[in-house]
Design a protein around this motif. Sequence first.
Motif, mmCIF file in Angstrom:
data_model
loop_
_atom_site.group_PDB
_atom_site.id
_atom_site.type_symbol
_atom_site.label_atom_id
_atom_site.label_comp_id
_atom_site.label_asym_id
_atom_site.label_seq_id
_atom_site.Cartn_x
_atom_site.Cartn_y
_atom_site.Cartn_z
ATOM 1 N N LEU A 128 42.280 28.386 56.817
ATOM 2 C CA LEU A 128 41.368 29.529 56.864
ATOM 3 C C LEU A 128 42.070 30.779 56.349
ATOM 4 O O LEU A 128 41.483 31.552 55.579
ATOM 5 N N MET A 129 43.314 30.986 56.737
ATOM 6 C CA MET A 129 44.063 32.143 56.256
ATOM 7 C C MET A 129 44.268 32.068 54.743
ATOM 8 O O MET A 129 44.112 33.070 54.034
ATOM 9 N N ILE A 130 44.597 30.892 54.226
ATOM 10 C CA ILE A 130 44.763 30.720 52.777
ATOM 11 C C ILE A 130 43.458 31.030 52.061
ATOM 12 O O ILE A 130 43.428 31.734 51.050
ATOM 13 N N PHE A 131 42.330 30.514 52.581
ATOM 14 C CA PHE A 131 41.030 30.759 51.965
ATOM 15 C C PHE A 131 40.694 32.246 51.966
ATOM 16 O O PHE A 131 40.254 32.787 50.952
ATOM 17 N N LEU A 132 40.919 32.916 53.083
ATOM 18 C CA LEU A 132 40.605 34.334 53.167
ATOM 19 C C LEU A 132 41.458 35.154 52.212
ATOM 20 O O LEU A 132 40.969 36.075 51.555
ATOM 21 N N LEU A 133 42.737 34.832 52.126
ATOM 22 C CA LEU A 133 43.632 35.624 51.285
ATOM 23 C C LEU A 133 43.437 35.368 49.802
ATOM 24 O O LEU A 133 43.738 36.236 48.981
ATOM 25 N N THR A 134 42.926 34.194 49.423
ATOM 26 C CA THR A 134 42.812 33.893 48.005
ATOM 27 C C THR A 134 41.410 34.110 47.449
ATOM 28 O O THR A 134 41.264 34.312 46.248
ATOM 29 N N PHE A 135 40.374 34.081 48.288
ATOM 30 C CA PHE A 135 39.019 34.215 47.780
ATOM 31 C C PHE A 135 38.273 35.404 48.378
ATOM 32 O O PHE A 135 37.724 36.222 47.654
ATOM 33 N N VAL A 136 38.234 35.502 49.673
ATOM 34 C CA VAL A 136 37.373 36.489 50.334
ATOM 35 C C VAL A 136 37.897 37.905 50.140
ATOM 36 O O VAL A 136 37.141 38.797 49.755
ATOM 37 N N VAL A 137 39.167 38.136 50.400
ATOM 38 C CA VAL A 137 39.719 39.489 50.308
ATOM 39 C C VAL A 137 39.686 40.018 48.869
ATOM 40 O O VAL A 137 39.240 41.154 48.649
ATOM 41 N N PRO A 138 40.093 39.241 47.855
ATOM 42 C CA PRO A 138 39.972 39.771 46.487
ATOM 43 C C PRO A 138 38.525 40.039 46.075
ATOM 44 O O PRO A 138 38.250 41.016 45.366
ATOM 45 N N TYR A 139 37.599 39.195 46.513
ATOM 46 C CA TYR A 139 36.184 39.415 46.205
ATOM 47 C C TYR A 139 35.696 40.710 46.842
ATOM 48 O O TYR A 139 34.980 41.500 46.220
#
Length: 57
Positions: free
Chosen positions: A23-34
């Motif tokens: 979940l942390m990897i997903f948030l840092l690579t997709f959600v936060v940059p978006y």
Amino acid sequence: MFEFDQYLGFLAFLTILTIGFWLMIFLLTFVVPYWIGGSIMEMIKEKRAAKKAKQES
């Protein structure tokens, strides 16, 4: 070595740890940059609209 309930607790711990990691990897690579990219684009649009409104008046 391990009793059965300790084994289940260990598996639950590993499962929660793994879910949290991905979940942390997903948030840092997709959600936060978006989120950041959308905020920057919105700020640019607002500045363009303000500049256009200033030129028209």
